[in-house]
Enzyme design. Structure first.
Site, mmCIF file in Angstrom:
data_model
loop_
_atom_site.group_PDB
_atom_site.id
_atom_site.type_symbol
_atom_site.label_atom_id
_atom_site.label_comp_id
_atom_site.label_asym_id
_atom_site.label_seq_id
_atom_site.Cartn_x
_atom_site.Cartn_y
_atom_site.Cartn_z
ATOM 1 N N HIS A 249 69.790 39.311 75.116
ATOM 2 C CA HIS A 249 70.741 38.436 74.387
ATOM 3 C C HIS A 249 69.996 37.337 73.634
ATOM 4 O O HIS A 249 70.547 36.251 73.420
ATOM 5 C CB HIS A 249 71.752 37.786 75.343
ATOM 6 C CG HIS A 249 72.367 38.745 76.304
ATOM 7 N ND1 HIS A 249 73.525 39.425 76.040
ATOM 8 C CD2 HIS A 249 71.954 39.166 77.532
ATOM 9 C CE1 HIS A 249 73.815 40.219 77.073
ATOM 10 N NE2 HIS A 249 72.862 40.085 77.978
ATOM 11 N N SER B 37 57.516 29.248 48.871
ATOM 12 C CA SER B 37 58.826 28.848 48.359
ATOM 13 C C SER B 37 58.620 28.083 47.063
ATOM 14 O O SER B 37 57.631 27.368 46.898
ATOM 15 C CB SER B 37 59.507 27.948 49.389
ATOM 16 O OG SER B 37 60.431 27.092 48.758
ATOM 17 N N LYS C 127 56.205 25.976 52.900
ATOM 18 C CA LYS C 127 56.677 27.249 53.448
ATOM 19 C C LYS C 127 55.681 28.396 53.365
ATOM 20 O O LYS C 127 54.922 28.520 52.431
ATOM 21 C CB LYS C 127 57.951 27.701 52.709
ATOM 22 C CG LYS C 127 59.173 26.869 52.970
ATOM 23 C CD LYS C 127 59.615 26.846 54.427
ATOM 24 C CE LYS C 127 60.165 28.155 54.915
ATOM 25 N NZ LYS C 127 61.535 28.417 54.453
ATOM 26 N N GLU D 20 61.285 41.073 56.105
ATOM 27 C CA GLU D 20 62.702 40.825 55.791
ATOM 28 C C GLU D 20 63.228 41.877 54.819
ATOM 29 O O GLU D 20 64.351 42.364 54.952
ATOM 30 C CB GLU D 20 62.873 39.432 55.169
ATOM 31 C CG GLU D 20 62.721 38.318 56.181
ATOM 32 C CD GLU D 20 62.714 36.931 55.535
ATOM 33 O OE1 GLU D 20 62.845 35.969 56.271
ATOM 34 O OE2 GLU D 20 62.579 36.822 54.304
#
Ligand code: ARG
Length: 463
Positions: free
Chosen positions: A155, A276, A282, A289
């Site tokens: 979980h 970024s 970043k 992804e």
């Protein structure tokens, strides 16, 4: 050129031609088609419908066309509806109407099914190779990090300590199943429809067994109606590819989590990170992804084929032309995703120190503390309750398990002795899970041995 039209009084509407053209994508079948047509020419020759020089000149144009398609120099004409038309037009352009003899006894319906099956067989063999290579990378990463323990999650909450290699190997076992599915799907495509004609079979005295052997098929279709309209092999391939993408998506997600500050388990080499445009600090894992995102495409490709086939009357229907873009998209997406995930995993550096730091959080040895009491005769439900109380106590005292003392533990049960602290050591927790398939180092070693054997038992590269 058109392969039909004699019985028409009118020309086709331009919009019909534009709407139904498939040459922009089915040229990819070209190199299979030229092989199939070459073998068909041999059969027509054997049956006495082509003489030796006709057969030779047909085969020589087919070879030229094949080279042009492979090198991207083949130029279709505006009138060519699909690659089948374009090749026949080209053969006739080069050698005159003798080229028209090549269509005797067969149709585009059995031709397109044959070409597509050959393509699926070849492409799936390549994807099998890529999977193998990804598995090998995972295996060597697992061997590199054998001494790292991380908190395992259920979980997405800290659950129990596990060896990082154990988690990495779980990815390899997923891919083992994928390889089996790919082999299964490749074998489902391995049945030759050629000789089924439009739907009823062919009246030409060809030897289908010889033809199949020449084209590399090990089986023949048994029913011409089924053969021209069977696209189960496309669905089988797409299901196998969709499962690969679902697995890659989950693996990608796991790596994305591992790269976060919160997990602090791994870092991705800069070569595989993106930045970024607004936040200068970043470093983003766009590639995993994207793999996660692209899984949706392949699942969509599978669903499209299932919906495409549902409700088609027998035998061939033009709807089936829609199978190709979905199939090609799934093949290309899955191949490139397997390939980049290998690079991403190679470029991932696991950090033992920070992984060990997060181990202290989350009371992940609680099960082992309950097991400790249960092994001393307390029934597990009572032991579970007791350890729950200990966790509550630690939370209110703002302490982690490792700072508990024996006197503190004894307040909960007299059965706790000096060795109880051992149960709170993640190394001991991992070590204890020795049953087959568990995370104990010996078991992980056994898995590595088993996987190494599976990976060695494979034949050499096919791509
Ligand atoms: N372009 C068609 C396809 O991909 C080829 C078969 C056409 N057959 C026909 N009867 N119109 O399915």
């Amino acid at each position: 050129m058109k392969l039909w039209g004699g019985r028409f009084l009118k020309n086709s509407a331009d919009e019909l031609t534009r709407f139904s053209r498939s040459i922009s994508f089915d040229t990819r079948l070209g190199p299979y088609e030229t092989r199939v047509l070459g073998a068909w020419a041999d059969e027509l020759f054997a049956a006495g419908y082509l003489n030796d020089s006709e057969k030779k000149s047909i085969k020589s144009v087919l070879k030229t066309v094949e080279d042009e398609i492979i090198h991207g120099t083949f130029v279709p004409e505006d009138e060519d509806e699909d690659i089948h038309t374009a090749i026949e037009r080209r053969v006739i352009n080069e050698i005159g109407q003798t080229g028209g003899k090549l269509r005797l006894g067969r149709s585009r319906n059995d031709l397109v099914a044959t070409d597509t099956r050959l393509l699926v067989m070849t492409e799936l063999e390549c994807i099998h190779e890529l999977l193998l290579s990804l598995e090998k990378t995972i295996l060597s990463k697992a061997k590199e990090v054998k001494d790292i323990i991380i908190p395992g999650h259920t979980h997405l909450q800290p659950a129990q300590p596990v060896l990082l290699s154990h988690v990495l190997l779980s990815f390899a076992w997923m891919l083992e199943r994928d390889r089996k599915r790919i082999t299964f799907a490749r074998n489902r495509a391995d049945s030759m429809p050629l000789g089924s004609g439009a739907l009823a079979g062919t009246s030409i005295e060809i030897d289908r067994e010889r033809l199949a052997h020449k084209l590399g098929f090990s089986e023949l279709s048994e029913n011409s109606v089924d053969a021209v309209s069977d696209r189960d092999f496309v669905s089988d391939a797409l299901y196998a590819l969709a499962m690969i993408m679902i697995h890659l998506s989950r693996i990608a997600e796991q790596f994305v989590l591992w790269y976060t500050e919160e997990f602090s388990t791994a870092k991705l080499d800069e070569e595989w990170c993106t930045g970024s445009s607004i936040m200068p600090q970043k470093k983003n894992p766009d590639i995993p992804e994207l793999v996660r995102g692209k899984s949706g495409r392949v699942i969509g490709d599978l669903v499209s084929i299932l919906v495409l086939m549902k409700g088609l009357p027998f035998a061939y229907n033009r709807d089936m032309q829609e199978d190709k873009e979905r199939l090609f998209d799934a093949i290309d997406t899955a191949s490139s995703s397997v390939s980049v995930m290998k690079k991403v995993i190679e470029a991932t550096n696991f950090d033992k120190e920070s992984a060990t730091r997060v181990l202290r959080r989350g009371y992940i040895c609680a099960t082992d503390l309950a097991d400790y009491l249960a092994k001393k005769g307390v029934d597990f439900s009572t032991a579970h309750e007791l350890v729950g109380e200990i966790v509550k106590y630690c939370e209110s005292e703002r302490k982690q398990f490792e700072s508990l003392t024996i006197p503190e533990l004894k307040k909960f049960s007299e059965l706790f002795e000096d060795d109880a602290l051992l149960a709170l050591d993640p190394h001991a927790c991992v070590e204890a899970r020795k049953a087959r398939g568990g995370t104990a180092p010996d078991e992980v070693e056994r898995q590595i041995g088993q996987l190494e054997k599976n990976l060695v038992d494979i034949e050499g590269p096919v791509c």
